[in-house]
Design an enzyme around this catalytic site. Structure first.
Site, PDB file in Angstrom:
ATOM      1  N   ARG A 219      -3.797  17.103   4.335  1.00 55.39           N
ATOM      2  CA  ARG A 219      -2.780  16.991   5.422  1.00 55.39           C
ATOM      3  C   ARG A 219      -2.069  17.488   6.150  1.00 55.39           C
ATOM      4  O   ARG A 219      -1.384  18.514   5.418  1.00 55.39           O
ATOM      5  CB  ARG A 219      -1.928  15.518   5.591  1.00 55.39           C
ATOM      6  CG  ARG A 219      -2.454  14.249   5.108  1.00 55.39           C
ATOM      7  CD  ARG A 219      -3.389  13.946   6.051  1.00 55.39           C
ATOM      8  NE  ARG A 219      -3.646  12.480   5.333  1.00 55.39           N
ATOM      9  CZ  ARG A 219      -5.009  12.411   5.261  1.00 55.39           C
ATOM     10  NH1 ARG A 219      -6.405  13.468   5.074  1.00 55.39           N
ATOM     11  NH2 ARG A 219      -5.805  11.579   5.080  1.00 55.39           N
ATOM     12  N   GLU A 248      -4.243  15.147  15.987  1.00 58.52           N
ATOM     13  CA  GLU A 248      -5.828  15.914  15.987  1.00 58.52           C
ATOM     14  C   GLU A 248      -6.200  15.437  17.425  1.00 58.52           C
ATOM     15  O   GLU A 248      -6.642  14.068  17.704  1.00 58.52           O
ATOM     16  CB  GLU A 248      -6.530  15.349  14.508  1.00 58.52           C
ATOM     17  CG  GLU A 248      -6.062  16.227  13.192  1.00 58.52           C
ATOM     18  CD  GLU A 248      -6.624  15.275  11.966  1.00 58.52           C
ATOM     19  OE1 GLU A 248      -7.092  14.068  12.410  1.00 58.52           O
ATOM     20  OE2 GLU A 248      -6.516  15.958  11.236  1.00 58.52           O
ATOM     21  N   HIS A 266     -10.797  18.600  11.121  1.00 55.96           N
ATOM     22  CA  HIS A 266     -11.414  17.364  10.180  1.00 55.96           C
ATOM     23  C   HIS A 266     -12.210  16.606   9.439  1.00 55.96           C
ATOM     24  O   HIS A 266     -13.013  15.925   9.663  1.00 55.96           O
ATOM     25  CB  HIS A 266      -9.886  16.126  10.783  1.00 55.96           C
ATOM     26  CG  HIS A 266      -9.771  15.386   9.300  1.00 55.96           C
ATOM     27  ND1 HIS A 266      -8.420  14.228   9.584  1.00 55.96           N
ATOM     28  CD2 HIS A 266      -9.835  15.155   8.140  1.00 55.96           C
ATOM     29  CE1 HIS A 266      -8.216  13.943   8.545  1.00 55.96           C
ATOM     30  NE2 HIS A 266      -9.302  14.208   7.698  1.00 55.96           N
TER      31      HIS A 266
HETATM   32  P1  NAD Z   1      -5.161  11.649  -5.374  1.00 51.88           P
HETATM   33  O1  NAD Z   1      -4.040  10.717  -4.944  1.00 51.88           O
HETATM   34  O2  NAD Z   1      -6.204  11.386  -6.552  1.00 51.88           O
HETATM   35  O3  NAD Z   1      -4.220  13.045  -5.779  1.00 51.88           O
HETATM   36  C1  NAD Z   1      -3.129  13.524  -5.392  1.00 51.88           C
HETATM   37  C2  NAD Z   1      -2.101  13.996  -6.468  1.00 51.88           C
HETATM   38  O4  NAD Z   1      -0.931  14.430  -5.799  1.00 51.88           O
HETATM   39  C3  NAD Z   1      -1.714  13.036  -7.120  1.00 51.88           C
HETATM   40  O5  NAD Z   1      -2.406  13.710  -8.720  1.00 51.88           O
HETATM   41  C4  NAD Z   1      -0.707  13.334  -7.536  1.00 51.88           C
HETATM   42  O6  NAD Z   1       0.219  12.034  -8.347  1.00 51.88           O
HETATM   43  C5  NAD Z   1      -0.252  14.308  -6.534  1.00 51.88           C
HETATM   44  N1  NAD Z   1       0.875  13.713  -6.244  1.00 51.88           N
HETATM   45  C6  NAD Z   1       1.315  13.014  -4.861  1.00 51.88           C
HETATM   46  N2  NAD Z   1       3.493  13.300  -4.583  1.00 51.88           N
HETATM   47  C7  NAD Z   1       3.187  14.614  -5.058  1.00 51.88           C
HETATM   48  C8  NAD Z   1       4.069  15.344  -4.627  1.00 51.88           C
HETATM   49  N3  NAD Z   1       4.878  14.569  -4.269  1.00 51.88           N
HETATM   50  N4  NAD Z   1       3.871  16.553  -5.385  1.00 51.88           N
HETATM   51  C9  NAD Z   1       2.978  17.015  -5.824  1.00 51.88           C
HETATM   52  N5  NAD Z   1       1.606  16.111  -6.163  1.00 51.88           N
HETATM   53  C10 NAD Z   1       2.362  15.187  -5.381  1.00 51.88           C
HETATM   54  O7  NAD Z   1      -5.791  11.617  -4.207  1.00 51.88           O
HETATM   55  P2  NAD Z   1      -6.869  12.392  -3.726  1.00 51.88           P
HETATM   56  O8  NAD Z   1      -8.425  11.574  -3.266  1.00 51.88           O
HETATM   57  O9  NAD Z   1      -7.111  13.518  -4.334  1.00 51.88           O
HETATM   58  O10 NAD Z   1      -6.869  12.835  -1.944  1.00 51.88           O
HETATM   59  C11 NAD Z   1      -6.036  14.003  -2.082  1.00 51.88           C
HETATM   60  C12 NAD Z   1      -5.081  14.731  -0.407  1.00 51.88           C
HETATM   61  O11 NAD Z   1      -6.288  14.854   0.527  1.00 51.88           O
HETATM   62  C13 NAD Z   1      -5.222  12.723   0.750  1.00 51.88           C
HETATM   63  O12 NAD Z   1      -4.248  12.256   0.179  1.00 51.88           O
HETATM   64  C14 NAD Z   1      -5.302  13.016   1.800  1.00 51.88           C
HETATM   65  O13 NAD Z   1      -3.956  13.917   2.100  1.00 51.88           O
HETATM   66  C15 NAD Z   1      -6.008  14.697   1.672  1.00 51.88           C
HETATM   67  N6  NAD Z   1      -7.698  14.272   2.258  1.00 51.88           N
HETATM   68  C16 NAD Z   1      -8.658  14.635   3.732  1.00 51.88           C
HETATM   69  C17 NAD Z   1      -9.448  14.858   3.607  1.00 51.88           C
HETATM   70  C18 NAD Z   1      -9.751  15.213   4.202  1.00 51.88           C
HETATM   71  O14 NAD Z   1     -11.282  14.927   5.296  1.00 51.88           O
HETATM   72  N7  NAD Z   1      -9.781  16.976   4.838  1.00 51.88           N
HETATM   73  C19 NAD Z   1      -9.925  13.918   3.396  1.00 51.88           C
HETATM   74  C20 NAD Z   1      -9.761  12.893   1.838  1.00 51.88           C
HETATM   75  C21 NAD Z   1      -8.213  13.050   1.394  1.00 51.88           C
END
Ligand code: NAD
Length: 296
Positions: A219, A248, A266
Site C-alpha cells: 500500500r 491514485e 497499481h
Molecule cells: P495477507 O493478509 O495474507 O498477508 C498480510 C500479512 O501481513 C499477514 O501475514 C499479516 O499477519 C501480516 N501483518 C499484519 N499486520 C502486520 C504488521 N503490523 N506488521 C507486520 N506484518 C503484519 O494479505 P495478502 O493477500 O498477502 O496481501 C498483502 C497486502 O498486499 C494487502 O493488504 C494489500 O495491501 C496488498 N495488495 C496489493 C495489490 C496490488 O494491486 N498492488 C493487490 C492485492 C493486495
C-alpha cells in the site's frame, strides 16, 4: 429485480456472468437503486457513497484489503462487506518478482537508452538475485508466494512478522531491525493498518543496507514517499519499484524525479487470470447472498 452496480474495471465477462441475478449496470446514476455494489481500489466506499446508495445490502471489493471501504459505517447500515482476498496472490507476487528482476538488470534503463540512441554496454552492469537476501515484510499469502519464487532463484529468505514464528519458506524474525540490515531486497506485503502506516521512513531506511532495493506492491501509505526519494538520491537505496500510491493517480510525487525507480499505476492485481478468478468469487458470493435471502 436486483440491481448490481459495477463501479470499477473488472473482466469484461462479468456483466454477462451476473445477469442471471438481475440487472447489471455501470451507470453511476443508478447507485441509489443498487442492492449490490462491486468495487476495486478506484472507488472508495465512503460514508458519502453509502449514504447515496440507499438500497445497498452488499459491497464486494474485487481485491485484497478493506482499507478502501468505511467498514464501520457500512456495518452500521447493515451492509454486508466482502473482498476476494485469495484471488490476487499469484498476480501480485509475480509483479513484485518482475520488479525484483527488472531493477538490478536495468531493464527499463536499457530500453530507454537504446531509444535515445545511446549504447551503454559498459555502464549498464547488472547484479544477480542468486545468493542475495530478500527481506519480506508481511509474510501472508503474497509474501509467501514471493518467497517460493525467490527460493527457486536461490535467494536467502528472511521475513518480518511480529506474530508468526515459523514458515517453510523463510526465516522469521520478530523485529524489523533484524531483517532490514541483512536484506539486499526488501519487499512490502503488510496490510495498511495504523502500525504499518509510514513503516518505511527516514528512521527505518537508515537500517537498510546501502544500495539495497525496495519494492512496494503493498500500500502506498506504508512508505513515506519523500524519505524514499531522499534515500534514492543519497544512494542509500540502490533502486525502488512502486505499484501503489498515497493518492491514485499520484500528483507531483517526490518519486517522479528520484533516480533508479520503476513506477507503475497499481497493476498488481490486473492479470487477465486474476480478473477472471475475481469474477468467479463474486459470482459465488452473490449466489450465497441470494440463497440466504430466499431462506428468509
Ligand atoms: P495477507 O493478509 O495474507 O498477508 C498480510 C500479512 O501481513 C499477514 O501475514 C499479516 O499477519 C501480516 N501483518 C499484519 N499486520 C502486520 C504488521 N503490523 N506488521 C507486520 N506484518 C503484519 O494479505 P495478502 O493477500 O498477502 O496481501 C498483502 C497486502 O498486499 C494487502 O493488504 C494489500 O495491501 C496488498 N495488495 C496489493 C495489490 C496490488 O494491486 N498492488 C493487490 C492485492 C493486495
Amino acid at each position: 429485480m436486483m440491481l448490481i452496480f459495477i463501479a470499477d474495471a473488472f473482466d469484461s465477462s462479468l456483466p454477462s456472468l451476473l445477469k442471471k441475478y438481475g440487472e447489471v449496470t455501470d451507470d453511476k446514476n443508478k447507485l441509489p437503486e443498487a442492492e449490490i455494489a462491486l468495487v476495486r481500489s478506484k472507488t472508495k466506499v465512503t460514508r458519502d457513497f453509502i449514504d447515496k446508495a440507499e438500497k445497498l445490502k452488499m459491497v464486494i471489493r474485487g481485491g485484497v484489503g478493506m482499507d478502501t471501504i468505511d467498514i464501520d459505517y457500512a456495518h452500521q447500515k447493515n451492509i454486508i462487506t466482502h473482498n476476494t482476498a485469495d484471488a490476487s496472490t499469484v498476480a501480485v507476487a509475480e509483479l513484485a518478482f518482475a520488479f525484483m528482476i527488472a531493477l538490478p538488470n536495468n531493464i527499463t534503463k536499457a530500453d530507454r537508452s537504446i531509444r535515445e540512441g545511446k549504447w551503454l554496454k559498459t555502464e549498464l552492469t547488472r547484479t544477480e538475485l542468486g545468493g542475495k537476501t530478500l527481506g519480506i515484510l508481511g509474510m501472508g499469502r503474497i509474501g509467501t508466494a514471493l518467497a517460493i519464487r525467490a527460493r527457486a532463484f536461490r535467494m536467502k529468505l528472511l521475513a518480518w512478522h511480529p506474530d508468526v514464528r515459523f514458515s517453510d519458506f523463510a526465516e522469521i524474525r520478530t523485529h524489523l531491525e533484524d531483517v532490514l540490515p541483512e536484506s539486499d531486497y526488501v519487499s512490502l506485503h503488510t496490510p495498511l493498518v495504523e502500525s504499518t502506516r509510514g513503516l518505511i521512513n527516514k528512521k527505518t531506511l537508515a537500517l537498510f543496507k546501502t544500495g539495497a532495493y525496495l519494492i512496494n506492491t503493498g500500500r502506498g501509505e506504508c512508505i513515506v514517499e519523500q524519505d524514499v526519494a531522499d534515500a534514492l538520491k543519497s544512494g542509500k537505496l540502490g533502486g525502488f519499484a512502486n505499484d501503489v500510491w498515497h493518492k491514485e493517480p499520484p500528483e507531483n510525487s517526490p518519486l517522479f524525479d528520484a533516480p533508479n525507480t520503476i513506477l507503475a499505476p497499481h497493476i498488481g492485481a490486473s492479470t487477465k487470470e486474476n480478473l477472471l478468478r475475481i469474477g468467479t468469487v463474486i459470482d459465488r458470493l452473490i449466489d450465497e447472498y441470494v440463497a440466504h435471502i430466499r431462506k428468509g
